[in-house]
Design a protein around this motif. Structure first.
Motif, PDB file in Angstrom:
ATOM      1  N   PHE A 283       9.985   0.083  -4.544  1.00 47.28           N
ATOM      2  CA  PHE A 283      10.972  -0.992  -4.429  1.00 47.28           C
ATOM      3  C   PHE A 283      10.495  -2.241  -5.167  1.00 47.28           C
ATOM      4  O   PHE A 283      11.279  -2.933  -5.825  1.00 47.28           O
ATOM      5  CB  PHE A 283      11.240  -1.323  -2.961  1.00 47.28           C
ATOM      6  CG  PHE A 283      12.128  -0.336  -2.263  1.00 47.28           C
ATOM      7  CD1 PHE A 283      13.411  -0.081  -2.741  1.00 47.28           C
ATOM      8  CD2 PHE A 283      11.691   0.339  -1.135  1.00 47.28           C
ATOM      9  CE1 PHE A 283      14.234   0.838  -2.097  1.00 47.28           C
ATOM     10  CE2 PHE A 283      12.510   1.253  -0.486  1.00 47.28           C
ATOM     11  CZ  PHE A 283      13.782   1.507  -0.969  1.00 47.28           C
ATOM     12  N   MET A 284       9.182  -2.513  -5.078  1.00 49.09           N
ATOM     13  CA  MET A 284       8.651  -3.697  -5.751  1.00 49.09           C
ATOM     14  C   MET A 284       8.758  -3.542  -7.275  1.00 49.09           C
ATOM     15  O   MET A 284       9.071  -4.511  -7.978  1.00 49.09           O
ATOM     16  CB  MET A 284       7.196  -3.931  -5.335  1.00 49.09           C
ATOM     17  CG  MET A 284       6.691  -5.326  -5.640  1.00 49.09           C
ATOM     18  SD  MET A 284       7.617  -6.592  -4.742  1.00 49.09           S
ATOM     19  CE  MET A 284       6.759  -8.079  -5.286  1.00 49.09           C
ATOM     20  N   LYS A 285       8.537  -2.347  -7.786  1.00 46.19           N
ATOM     21  CA  LYS A 285       8.693  -2.108  -9.229  1.00 46.19           C
ATOM     22  C   LYS A 285      10.139  -2.345  -9.648  1.00 46.19           C
ATOM     23  O   LYS A 285      10.415  -2.909 -10.708  1.00 46.19           O
ATOM     24  CB  LYS A 285       8.273  -0.672  -9.563  1.00 46.19           C
ATOM     25  CG  LYS A 285       6.774  -0.434  -9.532  1.00 46.19           C
ATOM     26  CD  LYS A 285       6.455   1.006  -9.906  1.00 46.19           C
ATOM     27  CE  LYS A 285       4.952   1.259  -9.870  1.00 46.19           C
ATOM     28  NZ  LYS A 285       4.630   2.670 -10.204  1.00 46.19           N
TER      29      LYS A 285
ATOM     30  N   ALA B 186       8.736  -8.101   4.462  1.00 49.96           N
ATOM     31  CA  ALA B 186       8.280  -6.709   4.346  1.00 49.96           C
ATOM     32  C   ALA B 186       6.769  -6.608   4.481  1.00 49.96           C
ATOM     33  O   ALA B 186       6.238  -5.586   4.940  1.00 49.96           O
ATOM     34  CB  ALA B 186       8.737  -6.123   3.011  1.00 49.96           C
ATOM     35  N   LYS B 187       6.074  -7.653   4.083  1.00 45.28           N
ATOM     36  CA  LYS B 187       4.605  -7.652   4.137  1.00 45.28           C
ATOM     37  C   LYS B 187       4.071  -8.075   5.492  1.00 45.28           C
ATOM     38  O   LYS B 187       3.088  -7.523   5.980  1.00 45.28           O
ATOM     39  CB  LYS B 187       4.064  -8.581   3.045  1.00 45.28           C
ATOM     40  CG  LYS B 187       2.543  -8.569   2.923  1.00 45.28           C
ATOM     41  CD  LYS B 187       2.025  -7.254   2.394  1.00 45.28           C
ATOM     42  CE  LYS B 187       0.533  -7.303   2.135  1.00 45.28           C
ATOM     43  NZ  LYS B 187       0.016  -6.032   1.571  1.00 45.28           N
TER      44      LYS B 187
ATOM     45  N   GLU C 194       0.811  -1.212   0.000  1.00 44.07           N
ATOM     46  CA  GLU C 194       0.000   0.000   0.000  1.00 44.07           C
ATOM     47  C   GLU C 194       0.848   1.268   0.000  1.00 44.07           C
ATOM     48  O   GLU C 194       0.487   2.275  -0.630  1.00 44.07           O
ATOM     49  CB  GLU C 194      -0.942   0.018   1.220  1.00 44.07           C
ATOM     50  CG  GLU C 194      -2.066  -1.007   1.162  1.00 44.07           C
ATOM     51  CD  GLU C 194      -1.563  -2.425   1.429  1.00 44.07           C
ATOM     52  OE1 GLU C 194      -0.557  -2.554   2.157  1.00 44.07           O
ATOM     53  OE2 GLU C 194      -2.168  -3.370   0.898  1.00 44.07           O
ATOM     54  N   ASP C 195       1.970   1.255   0.728  1.00 46.25           N
ATOM     55  CA  ASP C 195       2.756   2.483   0.841  1.00 46.25           C
ATOM     56  C   ASP C 195       3.618   2.709  -0.399  1.00 46.25           C
ATOM     57  O   ASP C 195       4.093   1.761  -1.043  1.00 46.25           O
ATOM     58  CB  ASP C 195       3.643   2.439   2.096  1.00 46.25           C
ATOM     59  CG  ASP C 195       4.583   1.253   2.087  1.00 46.25           C
ATOM     60  OD1 ASP C 195       5.795   1.471   1.946  1.00 46.25           O
ATOM     61  OD2 ASP C 195       4.086   0.105   2.202  1.00 46.25           O
TER      62      ASP C 195
ATOM     63  N   GLY D 279      14.503  -2.391   7.202  1.00 49.14           N
ATOM     64  CA  GLY D 279      14.273  -2.048   5.791  1.00 49.14           C
ATOM     65  C   GLY D 279      14.272  -3.276   4.907  1.00 49.14           C
ATOM     66  O   GLY D 279      15.190  -3.486   4.105  1.00 49.14           O
ATOM     67  N   TYR D 280      13.224  -4.077   5.025  1.00 50.27           N
ATOM     68  CA  TYR D 280      13.185  -5.356   4.310  1.00 50.27           C
ATOM     69  C   TYR D 280      13.230  -5.185   2.789  1.00 50.27           C
ATOM     70  O   TYR D 280      13.891  -5.953   2.084  1.00 50.27           O
ATOM     71  CB  TYR D 280      11.946  -6.153   4.706  1.00 50.27           C
ATOM     72  CG  TYR D 280      12.029  -6.764   6.085  1.00 50.27           C
ATOM     73  CD1 TYR D 280      12.905  -7.811   6.335  1.00 50.27           C
ATOM     74  CD2 TYR D 280      11.231  -6.293   7.129  1.00 50.27           C
ATOM     75  CE1 TYR D 280      12.990  -8.388   7.596  1.00 50.27           C
ATOM     76  CE2 TYR D 280      11.315  -6.854   8.386  1.00 50.27           C
ATOM     77  CZ  TYR D 280      12.187  -7.903   8.621  1.00 50.27           C
ATOM     78  OH  TYR D 280      12.279  -8.459   9.868  1.00 50.27           O
ATOM     79  N   MET D 281      12.518  -4.211   2.251  1.00 52.79           N
ATOM     80  CA  MET D 281      12.507  -4.048   0.794  1.00 52.79           C
ATOM     81  C   MET D 281      13.858  -3.529   0.297  1.00 52.79           C
ATOM     82  O   MET D 281      14.355  -3.955  -0.760  1.00 52.79           O
ATOM     83  CB  MET D 281      11.375  -3.120   0.371  1.00 52.79           C
ATOM     84  CG  MET D 281       9.984  -3.712   0.587  1.00 52.79           C
ATOM     85  SD  MET D 281       9.712  -5.257  -0.314  1.00 52.79           S
ATOM     86  CE  MET D 281       9.464  -4.638  -1.979  1.00 52.79           C
ATOM     87  N   GLU D 282      14.472  -2.609   1.043  1.00 57.42           N
ATOM     88  CA  GLU D 282      15.803  -2.150   0.687  1.00 57.42           C
ATOM     89  C   GLU D 282      16.789  -3.317   0.729  1.00 57.42           C
ATOM     90  O   GLU D 282      17.675  -3.446  -0.128  1.00 57.42           O
ATOM     91  CB  GLU D 282      16.263  -1.045   1.641  1.00 57.42           C
ATOM     92  CG  GLU D 282      15.450   0.243   1.559  1.00 57.42           C
ATOM     93  CD  GLU D 282      14.347   0.291   2.605  1.00 57.42           C
ATOM     94  OE1 GLU D 282      13.719  -0.767   2.853  1.00 57.42           O
ATOM     95  OE2 GLU D 282      14.118   1.366   3.169  1.00 57.42           O
TER      96      GLU D 282
END
Length: 420
Positions: A203-205, A359-360, A196-197, A367-370
């Motif tokens: 980061f997902m893109k 991250a979810k 959502e954020d 910073g899981y996505m980083e």
């Protein structure tokens, strides 16, 4: 009390109840306000860790003040009574499982593994098991720091500890399917997530710009050609899971491997490669994203050889011969170095997928996505370092857009790996 402020009331009450139910004795005689709990959780750990302890003025017997007990225990009869009654510890480690832990058979296998290792004195004593976690012996210690992994003496000791861990014979499936399973499970879960954020969406893109399915197939082909022996692997031998007990010397008995939630029979060189890539990562950073990754800190060839030679020496001392390792010592060392190159990118890819899932679902501040992006970048860097003669034979077809999953669907027990 200051140490309690970091722990919410719900967690404290649960911990208090578990300690009363599973430890008994004096733990049932203290009030909630006298119950001490301290949060030990750090970095990217899946689980939450707490120290639970009795108040300083209480004793594990009779609830007497300690000064009184020191006087009473001089009496031989009372001293004998004390020996019979002091069965409950004064403090314990509470491990509360994280969200990702509850997938599949993980809780059951973790409990079985920990119980078996505890009985063999390869793990802390087990005091209680329940659906949300367990109570363990608290061993006064500290986790190693990232910079200590490159200390030659400590590196040799870690190698010896890991060699001993690899020789454990446990009544678990000997087929090395852990990597296959987590690759598929975490891949499917990670790529099905939405965020959502805005930050995590970006980061997902960035992550989805990689052809991760193609890379997953490549990894499975890569694994299908490994000659690595199969051992009981820790699979997460990083500094946070290596404890130095009280005392700053590097005597072997003072280092302990902990946290076995990912342990399973697996390829030996995955454990070595996974340990080496952790040299580059520091999880004790106070500011977001709460980690640093320095590729230049990856161990040099000589540093890897220090570890490998100590590992092989420990095996020889235990009278162990590992099939798949033959020839003179130099040939054996070179063979291991080559296999480490195969598994370094695998480690990065696996933990990058894991981090997207975290991250979810995780409530840990990290910073899981980083972290996922950083480890995918390291995956491609280490992939480029794989010797050409080790690349899957179908790589040229892959480069021309041909998709062949025959290697990934080959039963893993038919692959060229030998259980020690």
């Amino acid at each position: 009390m200051e140490e309690d402020f970091a722990v919410d009331n719900t967690t404290k009450l649960k911990a208090y109840t578990w300690c009363q139910e599973y430890l008994g004795g004096v733990w049932t005689q203290i009030d909630l306000e006298d119950f001490h709990i301290r949060d030990l959780s750090l970095g990217k750990s899946t689980n939450k860790h707490y120290i639970c302890s009795l108040p300083p003025h209480r004793s594990p017997i009779f609830g007497e003040p300690r000064t009184t007990l020191l006087r009473l225990f001089k009496h031989p009869v009372l001293a004998n009574k004390r020996a019979k009654c002091t069965t409950e510890p004064g403090e314990v480690l509470l491990r509360v499982y994280g969200e990702i832990f509850f997938e599949g058979e993980t809780p059951l296998l973790d409990t079985v593994i920990f119980s078996l290792l505890s009985e063999r004195r390869q793990a802390p004593k087990l005091y209680g098991v329940f659906s949300e976690g367990r109570l363990e012996e608290f061993i006064p210690s500290r986790a190693l720091r990232t910079d200590e992994l490159s200390n030659p003496e400590l590196s040799r000791i870690i190698a010896g500890k890991l060699a001993g861990f690899h020789q454990l014979q446990l009544p678990l499936c000997k087929t090395p399917r852990w990597l296959d399973q987590v690759l598929d499970k975490w891949f499917n879960k990670a790529l099905g997530l939405t965020f959502e954020d805005d930050s995590n969406q970006q980061f997902m893109k960035q992550i989805m710009a990689f052809d991760l399915d193609e890379e997953r197939i490549f990894i499975k082909r890569l694994l299908s050609q490994t000659k690595s022996p199969v051992v009981f692997g820790h699979n997460d031998c990083q500094e946070g899971n290596i404890l130095l007990t009280s005392g700053e010397n590097t005597d072997e008995k003072n280092l302990i491997l902990i946290d076995y939630e990912y342990s399973s029979y697996n390829f030996r060189e995955f454990d070595l490669a996974n340990h080496f890539v952790e040299w580059s990562m520091n999880y004790c950073i106070k500011d977001a994203p709460y980690f640093s990754l320095k590729p230049e800190d990856f161990p040099s060839r000589e540093q890897q050889l220090i570890f490998i030679r100590a590992y092989l020496a420990a095996n020889r001392e235990m009278g162990v011969y590992q099939p798949g390792c033959h020839g003179d010592s130099a040939d054996e060392e070179e063979a291991i170095l080559r296999e480490v190159k195969r598994f370094c990118p695998v480690s990065h890819f696996v933990w990058a997928l894991w981090s997207i899932v975290q991250a979810k679902i995780s409530h840990t501040t990290f910073g899981y996505m980083e972290y996922a992006v950083a480890r995918f970048k390291e995956y491609f860097r280490h992939k480029a370092l794989i010797p050409l003669d080790m690349l899957p034979s179908t790589a040229d077809q892959r480069n021309h857009g041909t998709t062949d999953e025959s290697a990934s669907t080959q039963p893993i027990d038919q692959r060229r790996a030998i259980v020690t």
